[in-house]
Design an enzyme around this catalytic site. Structure first.
Site, PDB file in Angstrom:
ATOM      1  N   SER A   7       0.846  -1.196   0.000  1.00 33.27           N
ATOM      2  CA  SER A   7       0.000   0.000   0.000  1.00 33.27           C
ATOM      3  C   SER A   7       0.878   1.242   0.000  1.00 33.27           C
ATOM      4  O   SER A   7       1.819   1.357   0.792  1.00 33.27           O
ATOM      5  CB  SER A   7      -0.885   0.016   1.243  1.00 33.27           C
ATOM      6  OG  SER A   7      -1.368   1.333   1.446  1.00 33.27           O
ATOM      7  N   ASP A  34      -5.291   2.668  -1.971  1.00 38.65           N
ATOM      8  CA  ASP A  34      -6.347   3.016  -1.017  1.00 38.65           C
ATOM      9  C   ASP A  34      -7.054   4.288  -1.443  1.00 38.65           C
ATOM     10  O   ASP A  34      -6.482   5.375  -1.394  1.00 38.65           O
ATOM     11  CB  ASP A  34      -5.720   3.204   0.372  1.00 38.65           C
ATOM     12  CG  ASP A  34      -5.261   1.882   0.943  1.00 38.65           C
ATOM     13  OD1 ASP A  34      -6.086   0.958   1.005  1.00 38.65           O
ATOM     14  OD2 ASP A  34      -4.077   1.771   1.306  1.00 38.65           O
ATOM     15  N   MET A  36      -9.943   6.900  -0.742  1.00 39.63           N
ATOM     16  CA  MET A  36     -10.777   7.385   0.374  1.00 39.63           C
ATOM     17  C   MET A  36     -11.464   8.682  -0.015  1.00 39.63           C
ATOM     18  O   MET A  36     -10.857   9.544  -0.655  1.00 39.63           O
ATOM     19  CB  MET A  36      -9.897   7.640   1.595  1.00 39.63           C
ATOM     20  CG  MET A  36      -9.085   6.441   2.011  1.00 39.63           C
ATOM     21  SD  MET A  36      -8.190   6.775   3.532  1.00 39.63           S
ATOM     22  CE  MET A  36      -7.239   5.268   3.692  1.00 39.63           C
ATOM     23  N   HIS A  65      -8.621  -0.627  -3.600  1.00 44.20           N
ATOM     24  CA  HIS A  65      -9.459  -0.764  -2.402  1.00 44.20           C
ATOM     25  C   HIS A  65     -10.275   0.518  -2.248  1.00 44.20           C
ATOM     26  O   HIS A  65      -9.743   1.554  -1.852  1.00 44.20           O
ATOM     27  CB  HIS A  65      -8.524  -1.003  -1.205  1.00 44.20           C
ATOM     28  CG  HIS A  65      -9.204  -1.067   0.119  1.00 44.20           C
ATOM     29  ND1 HIS A  65      -8.520  -0.957   1.312  1.00 44.20           N
ATOM     30  CD2 HIS A  65     -10.503  -1.243   0.457  1.00 44.20           C
ATOM     31  CE1 HIS A  65      -9.369  -1.055   2.316  1.00 44.20           C
ATOM     32  NE2 HIS A  65     -10.581  -1.213   1.831  1.00 44.20           N
ATOM     33  N   MET A 137     -10.562  -6.253   6.822  1.00 43.85           N
ATOM     34  CA  MET A 137      -9.836  -5.129   7.412  1.00 43.85           C
ATOM     35  C   MET A 137      -9.388  -5.545   8.813  1.00 43.85           C
ATOM     36  O   MET A 137     -10.200  -6.003   9.622  1.00 43.85           O
ATOM     37  CB  MET A 137     -10.721  -3.889   7.514  1.00 43.85           C
ATOM     38  CG  MET A 137     -11.023  -3.202   6.195  1.00 43.85           C
ATOM     39  SD  MET A 137      -9.578  -2.772   5.201  1.00 43.85           S
ATOM     40  CE  MET A 137      -8.677  -1.668   6.307  1.00 43.85           C
ATOM     41  N   ASP A 175      -5.553  -6.309   5.662  1.00 46.95           N
ATOM     42  CA  ASP A 175      -5.087  -4.941   5.430  1.00 46.95           C
ATOM     43  C   ASP A 175      -5.143  -4.166   6.746  1.00 46.95           C
ATOM     44  O   ASP A 175      -6.215  -3.959   7.308  1.00 46.95           O
ATOM     45  CB  ASP A 175      -6.028  -4.323   4.378  1.00 46.95           C
ATOM     46  CG  ASP A 175      -5.598  -2.947   3.906  1.00 46.95           C
ATOM     47  OD1 ASP A 175      -4.494  -2.515   4.257  1.00 46.95           O
ATOM     48  OD2 ASP A 175      -6.394  -2.325   3.171  1.00 46.95           O
TER      49      ASP A 175
HETATM   50  C1  DX5 Z   1      -6.151   1.600   5.822  1.00 50.85           C
HETATM   51  C2  DX5 Z   1      -5.696   1.154   4.423  1.00 50.85           C
HETATM   52  C3  DX5 Z   1      -4.490   0.315   4.432  1.00 50.85           C
HETATM   53  C4  DX5 Z   1      -3.264   0.966   5.011  1.00 50.85           C
HETATM   54  C5  DX5 Z   1      -2.478  -0.065   5.730  1.00 50.85           C
HETATM   55  O1  DX5 Z   1      -7.402   2.170   5.742  1.00 50.85           O
HETATM   56  O2  DX5 Z   1      -6.725   0.434   3.781  1.00 50.85           O
HETATM   57  O3  DX5 Z   1      -4.206  -0.227   3.129  1.00 50.85           O
HETATM   58  O4  DX5 Z   1      -2.450   1.578   4.043  1.00 50.85           O
HETATM   59  O5  DX5 Z   1      -1.458   0.576   6.403  1.00 50.85           O
HETATM   60  P1  DX5 Z   1      -0.588  -0.113   7.530  1.00 50.85           P
HETATM   61  O6  DX5 Z   1       0.019  -1.328   6.899  1.00 50.85           O
HETATM   62  O7  DX5 Z   1       0.380   0.951   7.869  1.00 50.85           O
HETATM   63  O8  DX5 Z   1      -1.525  -0.452   8.650  1.00 50.85           O
HETATM   64 ZN    ZN Z   2      -6.294  -0.813   1.853  1.00 47.44          ZN
END
Ligand code: DX5
Ligand code: ZN
Length: 217
Positions: A7, A34, A36, A65, A137, A175
């Site tokens: 990611s 990711d 958002m 995602h 998640m 994730d």
């Molecule tokens: C969180 C994301 C993840 C995030 C994971 O909402 O979906 O993909 O980047 O980050 P780490 O590995 O730092 O928890």
């Molecule tokens: Zn993610």
């Protein structure tokens, strides 16, 4: 061998080209992106145009995602931007998940369903024969660098059990908060795709880190 998706969420956004190059040559199987929208999660990232540009700098398959409300509005755009997998949240598609999954397939991508840490796997049981991937998640979505939530292992075991009982082949992806220790717990519970965010970005030995994650059995 376990697969790894990196990611880019916690990367240095002013140095994306360099970051993408290091992911590209890291030995990872996917680039995990990711998305958002500031509604479904309390944070914002980037959209389809950015994804399209990133795909030019990294030849890994794109695992997109979507942490957005009404993801049906953007399936076409992310498919055209180069997504191989498009994952939507069950919690964002309470009334139309069937149609959203069909739309992902119609646009030539592999459909995935993501569930939050407090969503029971039972909620998505009726869809498991229609999808290529389930994203459990292991933190609440929105930010990198959070602590892995242990109780999500129950869902993972359940998803793995159904896959075996029903002779299905969906991938189970995790994730959030992945490091060597949490990765081992996940893989032992049935996970085949580990997303590494800050663990990868902060590492000085990225290729070795990916290799070690892939060797978790
Ligand atoms: C969180 C994301 C993840 C995030 C994971 O909402 O979906 O993909 O980047 O980050 P780490 O590995 O730092 O928890
Ligand atoms: Zn993610």
């Amino acid at each position: 061998m376990t697969k790894v998706g990196v990611s880019i969420l916690s990367a240095d956004y002013m140095n994306f080209t360099t970051e993408l190059k290091s992911i590209n040559q890291s030995g990872a199987e996917y680039l995990h992106l990711d998305i958002m929208d500031g509604h479904f999660v309390p944070n914002m990232t980037f959209g389809p145009e950015m994804v399209r540009q990133m795909s030019r700098e990294c030849s890994l398959p794109l695992d997109v995602h979507l942490m957005i409300e009404k993801p049906e509005r953007f399936i076409k755009e992310f498919a055209e931007a180069g997504a191989e997998i498009i994952t939507v949240h069950y919690e964002a598609c309470l009334n139309n998940l069937d149609e959203v999954l069909s739309s992902i397939k119609e646009h030539g991508c592999k459909p995935g369903i993501a569930i939050n840490p407090d969503t029971s796997a039972e909620k998505i049981k009726k869809y498991i024969s229609e999808i290529d991937l389930i994203l459990q998640m292991t933190v609440f979505p929105g930010f990198g660098g959070q602590k892995f939530i242990e109780s999500t292992l129950d869902n993972i075991k359940q998803l793995s059990k159904w896959r075996e009982e029903e002779n299905l082949s969906y991938m189970i992806e995790v994730d959030g908060g992945i490091n060597f220790s949490t990765a081992a717990d996940c893989v032992n519970s049935g996970v085949d795709l580990l997303v590494a965010g800050s663990f990868f970005i902060d590492s000085d030995n990225k290729n070795e880190l990916v290799k070690e994650l892939q060797e978790q059995i």
